[in-house]
Design an enzyme around this catalytic site. Structure first.
Site, PDB file in Angstrom:
ATOM      1  N   GLY A 191     -15.383 -14.216  -4.224  1.00  0.00           N
ATOM      2  CA  GLY A 191     -14.417 -14.530  -5.266  1.00  0.00           C
ATOM      3  C   GLY A 191     -13.826 -13.279  -5.883  1.00  0.00           C
ATOM      4  O   GLY A 191     -14.215 -12.152  -5.563  1.00  0.00           O
ATOM      5  N   ALA A 192     -12.884 -13.490  -6.776  1.00  0.00           N
ATOM      6  CA  ALA A 192     -12.267 -12.376  -7.492  1.00  0.00           C
ATOM      7  C   ALA A 192     -13.326 -11.640  -8.297  1.00  0.00           C
ATOM      8  O   ALA A 192     -14.191 -12.261  -8.915  1.00  0.00           O
ATOM      9  CB  ALA A 192     -11.166 -12.893  -8.416  1.00  0.00           C
ATOM     10  N   ARG A 193     -13.292 -10.317  -8.263  1.00  0.00           N
ATOM     11  CA  ARG A 193     -14.190  -9.441  -9.018  1.00  0.00           C
ATOM     12  C   ARG A 193     -15.660  -9.664  -8.655  1.00  0.00           C
ATOM     13  O   ARG A 193     -16.551  -9.460  -9.463  1.00  0.00           O
ATOM     14  CB  ARG A 193     -13.985  -9.621 -10.532  1.00  0.00           C
ATOM     15  CG  ARG A 193     -12.551  -9.558 -11.009  1.00  0.00           C
ATOM     16  CD  ARG A 193     -11.827  -8.305 -10.651  1.00  0.00           C
ATOM     17  NE  ARG A 193     -12.415  -7.142 -11.316  1.00  0.00           N
ATOM     18  CZ  ARG A 193     -12.093  -5.903 -11.050  1.00  0.00           C
ATOM     19  NH1 ARG A 193     -11.220  -5.634 -10.115  1.00  0.00           N
ATOM     20  NH2 ARG A 193     -12.652  -4.916 -11.685  1.00  0.00           N
ATOM     21  N   SER A 201     -14.981  -5.367  -2.612  1.00  0.00           N
ATOM     22  CA  SER A 201     -14.352  -4.097  -2.238  1.00  0.00           C
ATOM     23  C   SER A 201     -15.335  -2.938  -2.367  1.00  0.00           C
ATOM     24  O   SER A 201     -15.408  -2.080  -1.485  1.00  0.00           O
ATOM     25  CB  SER A 201     -13.114  -3.821  -3.092  1.00  0.00           C
ATOM     26  OG  SER A 201     -12.090  -4.747  -2.789  1.00  0.00           O
ATOM     27  N   HIS A 257      -8.807   2.007  -7.984  1.00  0.00           N
ATOM     28  CA  HIS A 257      -9.412   1.871  -6.649  1.00  0.00           C
ATOM     29  C   HIS A 257      -9.360   3.202  -5.903  1.00  0.00           C
ATOM     30  O   HIS A 257     -10.350   3.620  -5.289  1.00  0.00           O
ATOM     31  CB  HIS A 257      -8.679   0.790  -5.830  1.00  0.00           C
ATOM     32  CG  HIS A 257      -9.224  -0.578  -6.016  1.00  0.00           C
ATOM     33  ND1 HIS A 257     -10.020  -1.187  -5.081  1.00  0.00           N
ATOM     34  CD2 HIS A 257      -9.072  -1.467  -7.015  1.00  0.00           C
ATOM     35  CE1 HIS A 257     -10.348  -2.393  -5.497  1.00  0.00           C
ATOM     36  NE2 HIS A 257      -9.782  -2.589  -6.674  1.00  0.00           N
ATOM     37  N   GLU A 293      -0.839   2.794   3.103  1.00  0.00           N
ATOM     38  CA  GLU A 293      -0.285   1.627   2.418  1.00  0.00           C
ATOM     39  C   GLU A 293       0.523   0.826   3.431  1.00  0.00           C
ATOM     40  O   GLU A 293       1.546   1.289   3.930  1.00  0.00           O
ATOM     41  CB  GLU A 293       0.555   2.067   1.234  1.00  0.00           C
ATOM     42  CG  GLU A 293      -0.280   2.736   0.163  1.00  0.00           C
ATOM     43  CD  GLU A 293       0.504   3.201  -1.039  1.00  0.00           C
ATOM     44  OE1 GLU A 293       1.707   2.865  -1.146  1.00  0.00           O
ATOM     45  OE2 GLU A 293      -0.086   3.903  -1.870  1.00  0.00           O
TER      46      GLU A 293
END
Length: 185
Positions: A8-10, A14, A48, A63
């Site tokens: 999930g988010a957060r 990452s 990040h 990118e």
């Protein structure tokens, strides 16, 4: 080796992906799919990048909001080099916005998903792919939200198929799912 990292988010996916990349290799190519459309997103991307710079691991940031499959076709990782793609669900939304006005939007985005899965499968090096698990919430109210959720589920399944490891990260704790998966005999 191909590794899908979802959560999930957060959830810490990452951070885990970056640490796992450093565990697997001696340098990395970080393919960032996010686009800084506003000040808040610009700040997130800066944080990040700073975290990667301070990690002591040699990252090269690329990118690439759309042409990730083409990048994988053109750039084979060197020995000891890990490719980390963060994040597939942002990549997916980039394609949805590109094709949003097209009548065959779902088909065209589906083709991009298939191209990415094939590029990941063919890549000879180590590739880590970060994605969000979006199917556990409520049904989105608007059609584009439902299309996004459905395509994200399809994408995650396709990438999981070509990955040797699939981690679910919850509250910063990674769990490898393929080892736990039920298998029909």
């Amino acid at each position: 080796m191909k590794v899908l990292i979802t959560g999930g988010a957060r959830s810490g996916k990452s951070s885990f992906a970056e640490r796992y990349a450093a565990h697997l290799g001696n340098s990395g190519i970080y393919i960032a799919t996010a686009q800084p459309f506003d000040e808040e997103m610009t700040e997130r991307l800066t944080l990040h990048r700073e975290r990667r710079d301070e990690s002591g691991f040699a990252w090269q940031t690329v990118e690439e909001p759309l042409e990730v499959a083409d990048y994988l076709h053109r750039h084979e990782p060197r020995v000891g080099e890990v490719v980390l793609i963060d994040c597939l669900t942002l990549w997916l939304s980039n394609w949805l916005f590109r094709y949003e006005q097209e009548a065959d939007m779902e088909q065209r985005v589906g083709e991009r998903i298939d191209e990415l899965a094939e590029a990941v499968r063919r890549c000879a090096g180590t590739v880590l792919l970060v994605t969000n698990e979006v199917g556990s919430g409520i049904v989105p109210e608007y059609k584009l939200g439902r299309v996004y959720r459905d395509l994200a589920g399809r994408m995650n399944q396709r990438i999981a198929e070509v990955s040797g490891e699939v981690f679910l990260v919850t509250s910063g704790i990674p769990v490898e799912l393929k080892r736990l998966a039920f298998r029909f005999e």
